[in-house]
Design an enzyme around this catalytic site. Structure first.
Site, PDB file in Angstrom:
ATOM      1  N   GLU A 168      -0.403  -9.544  -0.936  1.00  0.00           N
ATOM      2  CA  GLU A 168      -1.820  -9.840  -0.669  1.00  0.00           C
ATOM      3  C   GLU A 168      -2.659  -9.830  -1.948  1.00  0.00           C
ATOM      4  O   GLU A 168      -3.521 -10.670  -2.141  1.00  0.00           O
ATOM      5  CB  GLU A 168      -2.374  -8.841   0.354  1.00  0.00           C
ATOM      6  CG  GLU A 168      -1.792  -9.077   1.750  1.00  0.00           C
ATOM      7  CD  GLU A 168      -2.148  -7.969   2.723  1.00  0.00           C
ATOM      8  OE1 GLU A 168      -1.700  -6.832   2.512  1.00  0.00           O
ATOM      9  OE2 GLU A 168      -2.882  -8.239   3.694  1.00  0.00           O
ATOM     10  N   ALA A 192       0.861  -1.183   0.000  1.00  0.00           N
ATOM     11  CA  ALA A 192       0.000   0.000   0.000  1.00  0.00           C
ATOM     12  C   ALA A 192       0.896   1.232   0.000  1.00  0.00           C
ATOM     13  O   ALA A 192       2.058   1.173   0.437  1.00  0.00           O
ATOM     14  CB  ALA A 192      -0.889  -0.016   1.230  1.00  0.00           C
ATOM     15  N   GLY A 201       0.653  -5.272   0.731  1.00  0.00           N
ATOM     16  CA  GLY A 201      -0.511  -5.339  -0.153  1.00  0.00           C
ATOM     17  C   GLY A 201      -0.195  -5.969  -1.499  1.00  0.00           C
ATOM     18  O   GLY A 201      -1.096  -6.488  -2.164  1.00  0.00           O
ATOM     19  N   GLU A 238       4.267  -5.356   7.263  1.00  0.00           N
ATOM     20  CA  GLU A 238       3.368  -4.430   7.978  1.00  0.00           C
ATOM     21  C   GLU A 238       3.783  -4.143   9.407  1.00  0.00           C
ATOM     22  O   GLU A 238       3.643  -3.017   9.889  1.00  0.00           O
ATOM     23  CB  GLU A 238       1.926  -4.976   7.975  1.00  0.00           C
ATOM     24  CG  GLU A 238       1.220  -4.892   6.634  1.00  0.00           C
ATOM     25  CD  GLU A 238       1.556  -6.023   5.689  1.00  0.00           C
ATOM     26  OE1 GLU A 238       2.442  -6.844   6.011  1.00  0.00           O
ATOM     27  OE2 GLU A 238       0.938  -6.092   4.625  1.00  0.00           O
TER      28      GLU A 238
HETATM   29  N1  DAK Z   1       4.616   3.305  -0.677  1.00  0.00           N
HETATM   30  C1  DAK Z   1       5.029   4.478  -1.194  1.00  0.00           C
HETATM   31  N2  DAK Z   1       6.179   4.624  -1.850  1.00  0.00           N
HETATM   32  C2  DAK Z   1       6.959   3.540  -1.984  1.00  0.00           C
HETATM   33  C3  DAK Z   1       6.598   2.279  -1.458  1.00  0.00           C
HETATM   34  C4  DAK Z   1       5.358   2.185  -0.776  1.00  0.00           C
HETATM   35  N3  DAK Z   1       4.885   1.023  -0.286  1.00  0.00           N
HETATM   36  N4  DAK Z   1       7.578   1.396  -1.743  1.00  0.00           N
HETATM   37  C5  DAK Z   1       8.516   2.078  -2.420  1.00  0.00           C
HETATM   38  N5  DAK Z   1       8.146   3.375  -2.570  1.00  0.00           N
HETATM   39  C6  DAK Z   1       8.895   4.441  -3.234  1.00  0.00           C
HETATM   40  C7  DAK Z   1      10.079   4.880  -2.391  1.00  0.00           C
HETATM   41  O1  DAK Z   1       9.663   5.813  -1.411  1.00  0.00           O
HETATM   42  C8  DAK Z   1      10.966   5.508  -3.445  1.00  0.00           C
HETATM   43  O2  DAK Z   1      10.448   6.797  -3.766  1.00  0.00           O
HETATM   44  P1  DAK Z   1      11.463   8.038  -4.061  1.00  0.00           P
HETATM   45  O3  DAK Z   1      12.342   8.138  -2.864  1.00  0.00           O
HETATM   46  O4  DAK Z   1      12.208   7.577  -5.314  1.00  0.00           O
HETATM   47  O5  DAK Z   1      10.537   9.182  -4.289  1.00  0.00           O
HETATM   48  C9  DAK Z   1      10.721   4.617  -4.658  1.00  0.00           C
HETATM   49  O6  DAK Z   1       9.480   3.951  -4.439  1.00  0.00           O
HETATM   50  C10 DAK Z   1      11.803   3.544  -4.844  1.00  0.00           C
HETATM   51  O7  DAK Z   1      11.933   2.848  -3.617  1.00  0.00           O
HETATM   52  P2  DAK Z   1      13.328   2.664  -2.843  1.00  0.00           P
HETATM   53  O8  DAK Z   1      14.243   3.794  -3.151  1.00  0.00           O
HETATM   54  O9  DAK Z   1      13.017   2.375  -1.435  1.00  0.00           O
HETATM   55  O10 DAK Z   1      13.882   1.368  -3.579  1.00  0.00           O
HETATM   56  P3  DAK Z   1      14.877   0.266  -2.984  1.00  0.00           P
HETATM   57  O11 DAK Z   1      15.300  -0.581  -4.139  1.00  0.00           O
HETATM   58  O12 DAK Z   1      15.937   0.886  -2.134  1.00  0.00           O
HETATM   59  O13 DAK Z   1      13.948  -0.619  -2.012  1.00  0.00           O
HETATM   60  C11 DAK Z   1      11.935  -1.811  -1.380  1.00  0.00           C
HETATM   61  C12 DAK Z   1      12.892  -1.366  -2.529  1.00  0.00           C
HETATM   62  C13 DAK Z   1      10.700  -2.443  -2.023  1.00  0.00           C
HETATM   63  C14 DAK Z   1      12.657  -2.890  -0.516  1.00  0.00           C
HETATM   64  C15 DAK Z   1      11.592  -0.598  -0.515  1.00  0.00           C
HETATM   65  O14 DAK Z   1      11.076   0.417  -1.364  1.00  0.00           O
HETATM   66  C16 DAK Z   1      10.549  -0.870   0.528  1.00  0.00           C
HETATM   67  O15 DAK Z   1      10.845  -1.440   1.565  1.00  0.00           O
HETATM   68  N6  DAK Z   1       9.313  -0.410   0.250  1.00  0.00           N
HETATM   69  C17 DAK Z   1       8.263  -0.426   1.222  1.00  0.00           C
HETATM   70  C18 DAK Z   1       7.718  -1.810   1.472  1.00  0.00           C
HETATM   71  C19 DAK Z   1       6.571  -1.730   2.417  1.00  0.00           C
HETATM   72  O16 DAK Z   1       6.789  -1.554   3.634  1.00  0.00           O
HETATM   73  N7  DAK Z   1       5.402  -1.718   1.872  1.00  0.00           N
HETATM   74  C20 DAK Z   1       4.161  -1.410   2.605  1.00  0.00           C
HETATM   75  C21 DAK Z   1       3.710  -2.601   3.378  1.00  0.00           C
HETATM   76  S1  DAK Z   1       2.294  -2.165   4.305  1.00  0.00           S
HETATM   77  C22 DAK Z   1      -5.157  -1.310   4.508  1.00  0.00           C
HETATM   78  C23 DAK Z   1      -4.922  -2.609   4.311  1.00  0.00           C
HETATM   79  C24 DAK Z   1      -3.658  -3.012   3.944  1.00  0.00           C
HETATM   80  C25 DAK Z   1      -2.652  -2.125   3.820  1.00  0.00           C
HETATM   81  C26 DAK Z   1      -2.897  -0.802   4.023  1.00  0.00           C
HETATM   82  C27 DAK Z   1      -4.167  -0.382   4.377  1.00  0.00           C
HETATM   83  N8  DAK Z   1      -6.472  -0.933   4.914  1.00  0.00           N
HETATM   84  C28 DAK Z   1      -7.422  -1.991   5.154  1.00  0.00           C
HETATM   85  C29 DAK Z   1      -6.878   0.417   4.954  1.00  0.00           C
HETATM   86  C30 DAK Z   1      -1.363  -2.596   3.401  1.00  0.00           C
HETATM   87  C31 DAK Z   1      -0.265  -2.120   3.908  1.00  0.00           C
HETATM   88  C32 DAK Z   1       1.012  -2.464   3.312  1.00  0.00           C
HETATM   89  O17 DAK Z   1       1.140  -2.932   2.199  1.00  0.00           O
END
Ligand code: DAK
Length: 263
Positions: free
Chosen positions: A117, A69, A114, A137
């Site tokens: 998921e 997400a 997500g 998460e």
């Molecule tokens: N959201 C927003 N931006 C993201 C992102 C994300 N999930 N993942 C990556 N980006 C962005 C980074 O901020 C970066 O942006 P800039 O700095 O270039 O502007 C760009 O994408 C490239 O990412 P990185 O520079 O970080 O790239 P790396 O190769 O160094 O790392 C990575 C890749 C995938 C390991 C890293 O980006 C990372 O850890 N990303 C986040 C993973 C994560 O934590 N995802 C979210 C999980 S929580 C809900 C239900 C479910 C959910 C939400 C609400 N409700 C019922 C309301 C779900 C929640 C989730 O999915």
């Protein structure tokens, strides 16, 4: 099928296969509300279509399927906004999971949170060899909210699902295959072709039979065995009312190729 243009999706329909590409490569295809709404819109359009028989869901670029997400949108979200997002996501995921068409996730890189998921809401997951899966998460003070706590244990078992969710460890495509999270691992350059050839194989079968089997599996997995077997019997009976059942069996007896046309 009338095709809209979307801000965050690319949609191509060819020979009965719809390829939906989540197209936010600068954010590694993170799911914001607009993307979730667009996915819901295309899924509800496709579920009514007779032209599309298989849906392939993938992410734009070489690096990510969906990195979860959109954290930049969630960071300041209020409880009401979180709830609205949850309702929207539930509708989208439900439509994707239960549409009559077969859905294949072509996982071409990171499938985190997500992203993992949404791949699990698809019927089949094919991973490119660079794919990485994880549920990060609890690093963010939340828990999986797009069905991860429910679909992951159903696919890989309770113990492995808990380990992945509690540790947030990422696993590569081979490990995802080993634990049953993905159906197959292929070289990244061959991912879409592989998914399309699987789609064509499925489309060559009796589509109504396939869709009834999908319904029996999806509903049956969430109920007790006895109710699941009753459901199977009812759907089995329904299949006997189809052209494809008559034609498929007649063709077998006449030693010719069946002309399957339902759906
Ligand atoms: N959201 C927003 N931006 C993201 C992102 C994300 N999930 N993942 C990556 N980006 C962005 C980074 O901020 C970066 O942006 P800039 O700095 O270039 O502007 C760009 O994408 C490239 O990412 P990185 O520079 O970080 O790239 P790396 O190769 O160094 O790392 C990575 C890749 C995938 C390991 C890293 O980006 C990372 O850890 N990303 C986040 C993973 C994560 O934590 N995802 C979210 C999980 S929580 C809900 C239900 C479910 C959910 C939400 C609400 N409700 C019922 C309301 C779900 C929640 C989730 O999915």
């Amino acid at each position: 099928m009338e095709m809209k243009t979307y801000n965050n999706l690319l949609v191509e329909v060819e020979d009965g296969i719809a390829v939906i590409t989540i197209n936010r490569p600068k954010s590694l295809n993170a799911l914001n509300s607009e993307t979730l709404a667009e996915l819901g819109d295309i899924a509800s359009t496709i579920e009514k279509s007779k032209e599309v028989k298989v849906v392939i869901l993938t992410g734009a670029g070489q690096k990510a399927f969906v990195a979860g997400a959109d954290i930049s949108e969630m960071v300041n979200a209020t409880a009401q906004e979180g709830r609205a997002m949850a309702l929207l996501a539930a509708e989208t995921f439900n439509c994707l999971e239960n549409m009559p068409q077969v859905t294949i996730a072509a996982v071409n890189g990171y499938a985190l949170g997500g992203g993992c998921e949404i791949s699990m809401a698809c019927d089949i997951r094919i991973a490119a060899d660079n794919a990485k899966f994880g549920q990060p998460e609890v690093n963010l003070g939340i828990l999986p909210g797009f069905g991860g706590t429910q679909r992951l244990p159903r696919l890989v078992g309770k113990g492995r699902a808990k380990e992945l969710i509690f540790t947030t460890d990422q696993i590569d495509a081979e490990e995802a295959y080993r634990i049953g999270l993905v159906n197959k691992v292929v070289p990244q350059t061959e991912l879409l072709d592989y998914c399309k050839s699987m789609a064509k194989k499925i489309m060559s079968k009796a589509s109504y039979g396939v869709t009834l089997a999908k319904q029996a599996i999806n509903t049956g997995m969430d109920t007790d065995l006895e109710s699941g077997l009753k459901l199977e019997a009812n759907l089995f009976g329904l299949a006997f009312a189809t052209h494809d059942k008559a034609e498929g069996m007649q063709a077998f007896l006449e030693k010719r190729k069946a002309d399957l046309t339902d759906f």
